[in-house]
Design a protein around this motif. Structure first.
Motif, mmCIF file in Angstrom:
data_model
loop_
_atom_site.group_PDB
_atom_site.id
_atom_site.type_symbol
_atom_site.label_atom_id
_atom_site.label_comp_id
_atom_site.label_asym_id
_atom_site.label_seq_id
_atom_site.Cartn_x
_atom_site.Cartn_y
_atom_site.Cartn_z
ATOM 1 N N HIS A 270 20.713 62.478 -6.218
ATOM 2 C CA HIS A 270 21.895 61.336 -6.082
ATOM 3 C C HIS A 270 21.002 60.124 -5.726
ATOM 4 C CE1 HIS A 270 25.499 63.202 -7.735
ATOM 5 N NE2 HIS A 270 24.927 64.244 -7.135
ATOM 6 N N LEU A 271 20.229 59.946 -4.892
ATOM 7 C CA LEU A 271 19.465 58.753 -4.647
ATOM 8 C C LEU A 271 18.599 58.354 -5.902
ATOM 9 C CD1 LEU A 271 19.005 59.052 -0.789
ATOM 10 C CD2 LEU A 271 20.402 57.315 -2.052
ATOM 11 N N VAL A 272 17.894 59.341 -6.342
ATOM 12 C CA VAL A 272 16.979 59.117 -7.710
ATOM 13 C C VAL A 272 17.859 58.181 -8.653
ATOM 14 C CG1 VAL A 272 15.824 60.111 -9.547
ATOM 15 C CG2 VAL A 272 15.560 60.781 -7.534
ATOM 16 N N ASP A 273 19.152 58.729 -8.881
ATOM 17 C CA ASP A 273 19.861 57.918 -9.847
ATOM 18 C C ASP A 273 20.413 56.583 -9.403
ATOM 19 O OD1 ASP A 273 21.731 57.815 -12.139
ATOM 20 O OD2 ASP A 273 23.226 58.837 -10.916
ATOM 21 N N GLY A 274 20.547 56.480 -8.117
ATOM 22 C CA GLY A 274 21.066 55.217 -7.548
ATOM 23 C C GLY A 274 20.023 54.372 -7.703
ATOM 24 N N ILE A 275 18.798 54.579 -7.363
ATOM 25 C CA ILE A 275 17.911 53.731 -7.157
ATOM 26 C C ILE A 275 17.204 53.311 -8.505
ATOM 27 C CG2 ILE A 275 15.258 53.287 -6.245
ATOM 28 C CD1 ILE A 275 15.863 55.273 -3.957
ATOM 29 N N ALA A 276 17.106 54.378 -9.345
ATOM 30 C CA ALA A 276 16.921 54.070 -10.828
ATOM 31 C C ALA A 276 17.605 53.131 -11.612
ATOM 32 C CB ALA A 276 16.588 55.289 -11.599
ATOM 33 N N ASN A 277 19.104 53.342 -11.258
ATOM 34 C CA ASN A 277 19.959 52.072 -11.777
ATOM 35 C C ASN A 277 19.819 50.909 -11.343
ATOM 36 O OD1 ASN A 277 22.411 53.256 -13.556
ATOM 37 N ND2 ASN A 277 21.864 54.903 -12.414
ATOM 38 N N VAL A 278 19.721 50.592 -10.054
ATOM 39 C CA VAL A 278 19.380 49.330 -9.391
ATOM 40 C C VAL A 278 18.057 48.842 -9.852
ATOM 41 C CG1 VAL A 278 18.884 48.345 -7.382
ATOM 42 C CG2 VAL A 278 20.427 49.632 -7.348
ATOM 43 N N ALA A 291 15.678 44.975 -21.161
ATOM 44 C CA ALA A 291 17.184 44.745 -20.647
ATOM 45 C C ALA A 291 17.971 46.222 -20.795
ATOM 46 C CB ALA A 291 18.250 43.784 -21.288
ATOM 47 N N TYR A 292 18.514 46.474 -19.649
ATOM 48 C CA TYR A 292 19.205 47.578 -19.736
ATOM 49 C C TYR A 292 20.623 47.540 -19.279
ATOM 50 C CZ TYR A 292 14.739 50.302 -19.328
ATOM 51 O OH TYR A 292 13.480 50.465 -19.813
ATOM 52 N N ALA A 293 21.535 48.375 -20.134
ATOM 53 C CA ALA A 293 22.894 48.354 -19.634
ATOM 54 C C ALA A 293 23.643 49.097 -18.812
ATOM 55 C CB ALA A 293 23.823 48.078 -20.689
ATOM 56 N N PRO A 294 24.567 48.956 -18.062
ATOM 57 C CA PRO A 294 24.901 49.963 -16.999
ATOM 58 C C PRO A 294 25.488 51.323 -17.885
ATOM 59 C CG PRO A 294 25.934 47.946 -16.471
ATOM 60 C CD PRO A 294 25.329 47.596 -17.895
ATOM 61 N N LYS A 295 25.528 52.559 -17.321
ATOM 62 C CA LYS A 295 25.934 53.614 -18.183
ATOM 63 C C LYS A 295 27.088 54.255 -17.439
ATOM 64 C CE LYS A 295 21.656 54.526 -20.551
ATOM 65 N NZ LYS A 295 22.257 54.000 -21.847
ATOM 66 N N HIS A 296 27.001 54.054 -16.027
ATOM 67 C CA HIS A 296 28.202 54.457 -14.992
ATOM 68 C C HIS A 296 29.149 53.792 -15.065
ATOM 69 C CE1 HIS A 296 25.784 57.988 -13.416
ATOM 70 N NE2 HIS A 296 24.883 57.190 -13.264
ATOM 71 N N VAL A 297 30.365 54.117 -15.064
ATOM 72 C CA VAL A 297 31.758 53.361 -14.890
ATOM 73 C C VAL A 297 31.506 52.599 -13.272
ATOM 74 C CG1 VAL A 297 34.029 53.213 -14.595
ATOM 75 C CG2 VAL A 297 33.050 54.897 -16.504
ATOM 76 N N ASN A 299 28.866 52.002 -11.584
ATOM 77 C CA ASN A 299 27.917 50.911 -11.245
ATOM 78 C C ASN A 299 27.989 49.832 -12.318
ATOM 79 O OD1 ASN A 299 26.650 52.032 -13.854
ATOM 80 N ND2 ASN A 299 24.840 52.034 -12.975
ATOM 81 N N GLY A 300 28.728 50.137 -13.413
ATOM 82 C CA GLY A 300 28.996 48.852 -14.128
ATOM 83 C C GLY A 300 29.880 47.914 -13.561
ATOM 84 N N TRP A 301 31.001 48.416 -12.682
ATOM 85 C CA TRP A 301 31.792 47.676 -12.078
ATOM 86 C C TRP A 301 31.045 46.925 -10.831
ATOM 87 C CZ3 TRP A 301 33.661 46.897 -7.040
ATOM 88 C CH2 TRP A 301 34.946 46.381 -6.985
ATOM 89 N N ILE A 302 30.152 47.656 -10.324
ATOM 90 C CA ILE A 302 29.412 46.986 -9.089
ATOM 91 C C ILE A 302 28.470 45.971 -9.647
ATOM 92 C CG2 ILE A 302 27.674 47.364 -7.463
ATOM 93 C CD1 ILE A 302 28.924 50.323 -7.003
ATOM 94 N N HIS A 303 27.976 46.139 -10.769
ATOM 95 C CA HIS A 303 26.976 45.349 -11.326
ATOM 96 C C HIS A 303 27.913 43.844 -11.709
ATOM 97 C CE1 HIS A 303 23.407 43.894 -13.412
ATOM 98 N NE2 HIS A 303 24.080 43.554 -14.581
ATOM 99 N N ARG A 304 28.889 44.081 -12.012
ATOM 100 C CA ARG A 304 29.769 42.958 -12.580
ATOM 101 C C ARG A 304 30.524 42.177 -11.465
ATOM 102 N NH1 ARG A 304 31.343 46.738 -16.202
ATOM 103 N NH2 ARG A 304 33.182 47.143 -15.093
ATOM 104 N N ASN A 305 30.646 42.931 -10.502
ATOM 105 C CA ASN A 305 31.690 42.069 -9.420
ATOM 106 C C ASN A 305 30.911 41.843 -7.969
ATOM 107 O OD1 ASN A 305 34.591 42.341 -10.562
ATOM 108 N ND2 ASN A 305 33.474 44.038 -11.076
ATOM 109 N N THR A 306 29.697 42.459 -7.926
ATOM 110 C CA THR A 306 29.121 42.241 -6.400
ATOM 111 C C THR A 306 28.693 40.595 -6.296
ATOM 112 O OG1 THR A 306 28.081 44.331 -6.542
ATOM 113 C CG2 THR A 306 27.261 42.778 -5.072
ATOM 114 N N GLU A 320 22.372 42.624 -7.926
ATOM 115 C CA GLU A 320 24.024 42.761 -7.815
ATOM 116 C C GLU A 320 24.296 44.258 -7.621
ATOM 117 O OE1 GLU A 320 24.708 40.889 -11.360
ATOM 118 O OE2 GLU A 320 24.983 39.000 -10.481
ATOM 119 N N THR A 321 23.591 45.045 -8.104
ATOM 120 C CA THR A 321 23.655 46.563 -8.115
ATOM 121 C C THR A 321 23.450 47.140 -6.910
ATOM 122 O OG1 THR A 321 23.137 45.772 -10.551
ATOM 123 C CG2 THR A 321 23.558 48.411 -9.819
ATOM 124 N N TRP A 322 22.908 46.905 -5.789
ATOM 125 C CA TRP A 322 22.298 47.360 -4.736
ATOM 126 C C TRP A 322 23.500 48.466 -4.145
ATOM 127 C CZ3 TRP A 322 24.725 46.377 -0.287
ATOM 128 C CH2 TRP A 322 25.274 45.272 -0.016
#
Length: 377
Positions: A270-278, A291-297, A299-306, A320-322
């Protein structure tokens, strides 16, 4: 009622339900092709896959029994007929979830009937298949990126085998082949433990897939190799998972008591998934990646609101995604804690199946994300 339930074989009942549903859909597609096939099966399942597997297509449109692909959003909106875009719809998402539950029940009944060893060795032998699933999806990503004329392109509809949801059946069939091969060899006396050929087959198909991706790097200018991406993703996940594991062992060892080292693998996946997304969302430009777009609901919310909750200088510095890394870490640790000794004692087959599923939810998409970034596609 009890006597009836005793006479019904759950495995045969499962096969009967699966066969009945398949027969009804097939019969409906023949008798009512516009309504059943075009309006349901194609619209929600095959159409999105066809659009996803066609280079440059924004959508696929089914009208009067024919499929047309359009490369602009405006054309898609104006087209007559059923429109399917790459990705999932509410109908497909709900139905895929139901199919997943149904398939998990089938797998559970299968492993009960096979009555094989449910020890941690079986879990470890299945890990290469989880990684293989993510890598296999990247094969199709490469095929779309390089275009149909490239020597590494896989033409549609063959590429559909590597696109969701069909890729799950592809990986499942290969995994089941490994399980059956291992059991046959063990019962013939050729090997002492069926996990050895099971792990061997998984390692082979994973190695072949990675070799194909390496060939794509040399055979085309579109695909490149960015060594820092796997170094940061896999290295960071390994270090953070190791530190977390040691801290749990020191201060709360009861969390690890049920899963043992399997819990460490779950956390790592799961950390592979988290770090790869960030890395993909916040650091792609610094590595010269697309440029990549969020695929998780989530991490998409985190990316938009952090950015609304942290200083601007911090956003500029670390992105913003850390927080997604720590969300994944917390969720993984929670799951490891839930899988206590009692679950494995009461139903080892069920516990093993769920644990592999939990790993697949993290490592599957995580391996795809970091491999795509590694190849710059």
């Amino acid at each position: 009622m009890d006597e009836l339930s005793d006479r019904i074989d759950p495995a045969r009942a499962w096969l009967a339900v699966a066969g009945a549903v398949a027969a009804l859909l097939a019969l409906g597609s023949v008798l009512f092709p516009r309504r059943v096939y075009d309006g349901f099966l194609w619209r929600y399942y095959w159409g999105p896959v066809a659009a996803d597997g066609t280079r440059g297509a924004k959508c696929a449109v089914r009208h009067n029994g024919e499929t047309t692909f359009y490369e602009s959003v405006a054309q898609c909106r104006q087209a007559a007929g059923y429109v399917a875009e790459p990705g999932y719809t509410t109908v497909s998402t709900v139905s895929y979830a139901l199919v997943l539950v149904f398939m998990l029940v089938g797998v559970y009944l299968l492993i009960q009937r096979l009555d094989f060893d449910y020890s941690p060795a079986t879990f470890y032998a299945l890990v290469p298949y989880v990684f293989f699933g993510g890598a296999l999806r990247v094969v199709e990503d490469v095929s779309v990126a390089v275009g149909p004329d490239s020597p590494v392109a896989i033409p549609f509809p063959f590429s559909a085998l590597f696109i969701s949801p069909f890729i799950y059946f592809t990986v499942f069939a290969i995994t089941l082949s490994g399980v059956l091969l291992g059991i046959v060899l063990q019962r013939r006396g050729d090997v002492e433990r069926f996990q050895v050929p099971l792990a061997a087959l998984g390692s082979v198909v994973l190695a072949v897939t990675l070799a194909w991706l390496a060939y794509a790097v040399t055979a085309t200018e579109v695909v490149e190799f960015n060594p820092l991406v796997p170094a940061i993703t896999l290295g960071g996940a390994t270090v953070l998972a190791g530190v977390t594991w040691l801290a749990i062992e020191q201060f709360a060892p009861e969390i690890n008591r049920g899963t043992g080292y399997m819990g460490l693998v779950i956390i790592w996946g799961h950390l592979v998934d988290g770090i790869a997304n960030v890395l993909s969302l916040d650091w792609a430009a610094r590595f010269g990646l697309p440029a990549y777009a969020p695929k998780h609901v989530v991490n998409g919310w985190i990316h938009r609101n952090t950015a609304d909750f942290q200083p601007a200088w911090m956003t500029d510095l670390i992105g913003e995604t850390w927080p997604f890394i720590f969300v994944k870490l917390g969720a993984a640790v929670f799951v490891v804690w839930v899988f206590d000794d009692k679950i494995f004692e009461d139903s080892p087959a069920y516990a093993l199946l769920l644990l592999v599923t939990v790993l697949a939810v993290g490592l599957g998409p995580g391996s795809r994300d970091f491999l795509r970034a590694t190849l710059g596609i």
